[in-house]
Structures are given as C-alpha cells and as structure tokens.
Design an enzyme around this catalytic site. Structure first.
Site, PDB file in Angstrom:
ATOM      1  N   MET A  30      31.145  33.729  63.325  1.00  0.00           N
ATOM      2  CA  MET A  30      30.968  35.179  63.325  1.00  0.00           C
ATOM      3  C   MET A  30      30.719  35.661  64.755  1.00  0.00           C
ATOM      4  SD  MET A  30      29.200  36.159  59.737  1.00  0.00           S
ATOM      5  CE  MET A  30      27.516  35.860  60.190  1.00  0.00           C
ATOM      6  N   HIS A  34      27.063  30.287  70.930  1.00  0.00           N
ATOM      7  CA  HIS A  34      26.021  29.618  71.719  1.00  0.00           C
ATOM      8  C   HIS A  34      26.290  28.117  71.697  1.00  0.00           C
ATOM      9  CE1 HIS A  34      24.408  28.729  67.773  1.00  0.00           C
ATOM     10  NE2 HIS A  34      24.257  30.026  67.515  1.00  0.00           N
ATOM     11  N   HIS A  37      27.657  26.465  68.602  1.00  0.00           N
ATOM     12  CA  HIS A  37      29.107  26.595  68.373  1.00  0.00           C
ATOM     13  C   HIS A  37      29.887  25.663  69.292  1.00  0.00           C
ATOM     14  CE1 HIS A  37      27.571  30.649  67.050  1.00  0.00           C
ATOM     15  NE2 HIS A  37      28.301  30.311  66.011  1.00  0.00           N
TER      16      HIS A  37
HETATM   17  O1  PAF Z   1      28.236  30.195  59.417  1.00  0.00           O
HETATM   18  C1  PAF Z   1      28.866  31.233  59.729  1.00  0.00           C
HETATM   19  O2  PAF Z   1      28.913  31.666  60.880  1.00  0.00           O
HETATM   20  C2  PAF Z   1      29.581  32.019  58.635  1.00  0.00           C
HETATM   21  O3  PAF Z   1      28.861  31.979  57.436  1.00  0.00           O
HETATM   22  C3  PAF Z   1      31.039  31.559  58.411  1.00  0.00           C
HETATM   23  C4  PAF Z   1      31.117  30.114  57.940  1.00  0.00           C
HETATM   24  C5  PAF Z   1      31.820  31.734  59.699  1.00  0.00           C
HETATM   25  C6  PAF Z   1      31.694  32.425  57.329  1.00  0.00           C
HETATM   26  O4  PAF Z   1      31.679  33.775  57.669  1.00  0.00           O
END
Ligand code: PAF
Length: 285
Positions: A30, A34, A37
């Site tokens: 989303m 950071h 990710h």
């Molecule tokens: O973990 C997340 O950032 C969200 O829940 C995801 C898996 C991208 C789904 O929108």
C-alpha cells in the site's frame, strides 16, 4: 523502473517476460515503503528474474472509521526506493481500475480464519484484503508473491484463499523487520508521538516473554494471555487481543500443535500496532 497504471499495460509487460521464459515475483503493497518492504523485495529478487511491486491503498480493507484518508501517501519516495531496490515494474492503479463496480465489487471471504483475532475488531477487513490480493494475483499472474509475516493472519488468509481458488502461484512469507528496540516496522508507526514511540517496544517484549515461557513448556495459555495483556496495559496501550494460537490455523493450541504463534494487537494513541512471534513448544510425551 517503469510505472504503469492500467491492467492492460501491466499484462502487456508481463506477457513479454513470460515469452522470454522469465520468472516473475510480485510484492503487493500500500506504498509508504520502508525497510520492511525492502526485505520483501529482496525475497522476491531471490526467487525470480523479474520483480513487480504494486502500490494500491485498498479502500475495501478499511472500515468506515479507519485511517483510509490519512494513510501515509509518499509516491515519489516510493518510486525512488523501488528503483534503488532494482524493481522492474510498478503497478499503481487508480481505484476505478481495480473496482469498476465501485458500489458492489465482487468480494472474497475466507471463512473461519477471517473472523478471529483482527477479524473480530476489524469486520470486513480481511474480505477486502483477500479480494484485492486475489485480483492482483489474477491480473499479474506471478510465479511467486511475497508478503510480510508481521501481518501473520493476513498471510495465512492469503495462502488459504490462493489454495482454495487453485491460484497457481507460490505464496511466500518474509520475516518481520524490526527497529533495534524490537518494534516491528510499519507505516502506522508514524502515528506515534515520541513518548508513545518510546513505549511501543513493550509489545514485542511481551510477545517474547510469552514465547520464552511456551518454549520452556508452559501450557497455561490463558495465564500467558492475561500476563501479556497486563504488560501492554501497563505501557498504556489499549489491548484488542493478546493470544496464543496454533500457528498453522490460528485455532486455540492443541496438545499436538507443532508450532504456536503469540499474536497481539493494541492501540497506542492513534496507532493500532500488531505483532507476532512463532515458537516450537517442547514435544509432549
Ligand atoms: O499488507 C498490506 O500492505 C496490504 O494488506 C496488502 C497485502 C498490500 C493488500 O492491500
């Protein structure tokens, strides 16, 4: 790195890679990226020649009084981080591209797993997650998709959904990335004031204490849950749950549970923090 916003464009790019027999990994996000990710991207790179990230703040997974409008949006920084991480393609669709039937989108509900723990406190949240992830997996068709283990319940729900719908990709969980004081990295940590941030590591400390007791053979799960709740309350958190569960299906522990998970969700100021640790209890004779 190229950024595309339509389903047709992303399919076109992936089609070319498929024609060249390249493996494709997907990291759904989303945004507001950071180091957590970055570790997902590294796990993706280790498993495929091509890495696609998606950034989509999914309205379907936010409740009416939740933080959809104030969720941090940092598109420039995100593109920079993805480029540095060697991401090949960013899919950043507008809401109408993912939900053309805005009022009545088809939804996916993973029964059982979606109703417990966070599901009790965020009704409909996991339907939103399962729906958007199914859609991204179908649009992109990766060989592998990577998700963080911080959202452990989400990971299990996505695995179950992919299995039940016979989606052919592998679902990989990547370990939680923590700050040096133990706090799990999360975009929502930004909502913490400095004083709250200083108290936030209590959540990981309490989880580790429960995990250590379980590893030493403790089986009074209710007592561990009470102690964890007290520790978080003392750190001025409002506890949604502190729970010991079977790590495979989040059911209450059984005598033959091979792995347990201790999971917690608690409010600290405006931030709802979640975290978990997994443990192997000693084999019972
Ligand atoms: O973990 C997340 O950032 C969200 O829940 C995801 C898996 C991208 C789904 O929108």
């Amino acid at each position: 790195m190229e950024t595309v916003t339509s389903i047709a464009q992303v399919r076109d790019r992936i089609h070319a890679w498929r024609a060249a027999h390249e493996r494709v990994a997907l990291v759904p996000t989303m945004g507001n990226l950071h180091a957590g990710h970055q570790s997902l991207l590294a796990a993706a790179h280790a498993r495929a020649q091509r890495v696609v990230a998606s950034i989509f703040i999914n309205p379907l997974q936010f409740g009416p009084n939740e933080d959809f409008t104030r969720y941090p949006r940092t598109p420039r920084e995100d593109e920079r981080l993805l480029t540095e991480a060697g991401c090949d393609l960013l899919f950043a669709p507008p809401v109408a591209e993912i939900y053309p039937q805005a009022d009545q989108p088809t939804r996916i509900h993973v029964r059982g797993l979606s109703e417990t723990l966070c599901g009790q406190f965020r009704p409909g949240h996991f339907d939103g997650v399962a729906t958007v992830v199914a859609k991204l997996l179908i649009i992109i068709g990766p060989d592998v998709a990577v998700f963080g283990e911080k959202d452990y319940q989400q990971l299990l729900i996505i695995r179950r959904m992919a299995g039940d719908l016979a989606l052919p990709m592998q679902i990989v969980g990547a370990p939680v990335v923590r700050a040096p004081d133990g706090l799990a990295l999360s975009s929502r940590n930004q909502y913490l004031s400095p004083a709250e941030r200083a108290r936030a590591p209590a959540i990981h400390r309490a989880l580790r204490e429960a995990a250590a007791a379980l590893e030493s053979g403790a089986t009074d799960y209710a007592a561990l849950e009470r102690a964890g709740t007290v520790a978080l309350t003392q750190a001025e958190m409002r506890v949604d749950y502190f729970a010991v569960r079977d790590a495979a299906d989040l059911a209450p522990p059984r005598s033959d549970s091979a792995r347990l998970a201790v999971l917690a969700a608690a409010w600290l100021g405006r931030a709802r923090l979640i975290d978990n640790v997994r443990v192997m209890p000693p084999v019972r004779g």
